[in-house]
Design an enzyme around this catalytic site. Sequence first.
Site, mmCIF file in Angstrom:
data_model
loop_
_atom_site.group_PDB
_atom_site.id
_atom_site.type_symbol
_atom_site.label_atom_id
_atom_site.label_comp_id
_atom_site.label_asym_id
_atom_site.label_seq_id
_atom_site.Cartn_x
_atom_site.Cartn_y
_atom_site.Cartn_z
ATOM 1 N N CYS A 42 1.202 -1.292 -0.136
ATOM 2 C CA CYS A 42 0.491 0.076 -0.247
ATOM 3 C C CYS A 42 0.886 1.394 0.050
ATOM 4 O O CYS A 42 1.636 1.604 1.112
ATOM 5 C CB CYS A 42 -0.889 0.085 1.483
ATOM 6 N N CYS A 51 -1.096 3.307 -6.512
ATOM 7 C CA CYS A 51 -1.646 2.981 -5.359
ATOM 8 C C CYS A 51 -1.743 1.509 -6.001
ATOM 9 O O CYS A 51 -1.768 1.326 -7.159
ATOM 10 C CB CYS A 51 -3.519 3.729 -5.783
#
Length: 272
Positions: free
Chosen positions: A76, A188
Amino acid sequence: MQKQTQPIIIFDSGVGGLTIYQEVKQMLPSLKVIYCSDSAGFPYGSRSESEVVDRTCHYLAELTRRYDPSLVVIACNTASTVSLPRVRQILDIPVVGVVPAIKTASERSEKRCIGLLATPGTVRREYTDQLIHDFASDCQVIRVGSSELVHLAEQYLRGESIAQEVLKAIVAPFFAGKLRPDVIVLGCTHFPLLRDLLQSVVPCPVDWVDSGAAIARRVSYLLGMAPEEKAGAIRDIFIHTGELSDNGKIAPALETMGFARLISFDYQGALI
Ligand code: DGL
């Protein structure tokens, strides 16, 4: 090269880290993976930095205690760009972070104009400013932060369709000025799930870059494992904190990817 008997942990706020999981498993199919989605904390992109650091540290400490992994991947960007130093302090195993592939984008951009598509948290991080300063100081960098796109990626993996107009509006700022990026960083881990759809709505060819393959190489190097030819019989574990929305809809995708069990984990680290 050693044979790996301990699992590794791959952690994300949701299903985005599965794009990293797939790259790792493509290179090392026999590696056992415990994937954790902090679905109770999702989305991280609109949380404060301290909340993201606290949740990431808390769950990684609990998971490490329970599963004794050889390595952890924070799959992440939103969490890695703010919590890496702290997680490395509390765990005594290698911790691999996933951060926007600004360096690769800069190496590939001929126009010296690159885009960064990430969460609102990642686009405003000091860590991101530093990456741009270190690796792309001669490029114009257009940053677009979108939480909506994170939600859309979650829905897409659950089999829902996404309207082209919605995607077009999200990427429009990249193409609003005179200089358009020839390379866009998918900063992302959710966004590579939508790569083909994104390509279909942009007005010119774009080289979309993400960190997945580089992370798989790093994991293989740190574990001392050579890339493998054949898939093993290993079936992995998918843990989610709190409710996993549309559990039934996501199960087929998870099964196809290689997960045999879905487990729910509470904040105290108990399996529920
Ligand atoms: N997948 C995450 C990332 O790479 C974040 C998504 C979110 O929870 O906002 O940034």
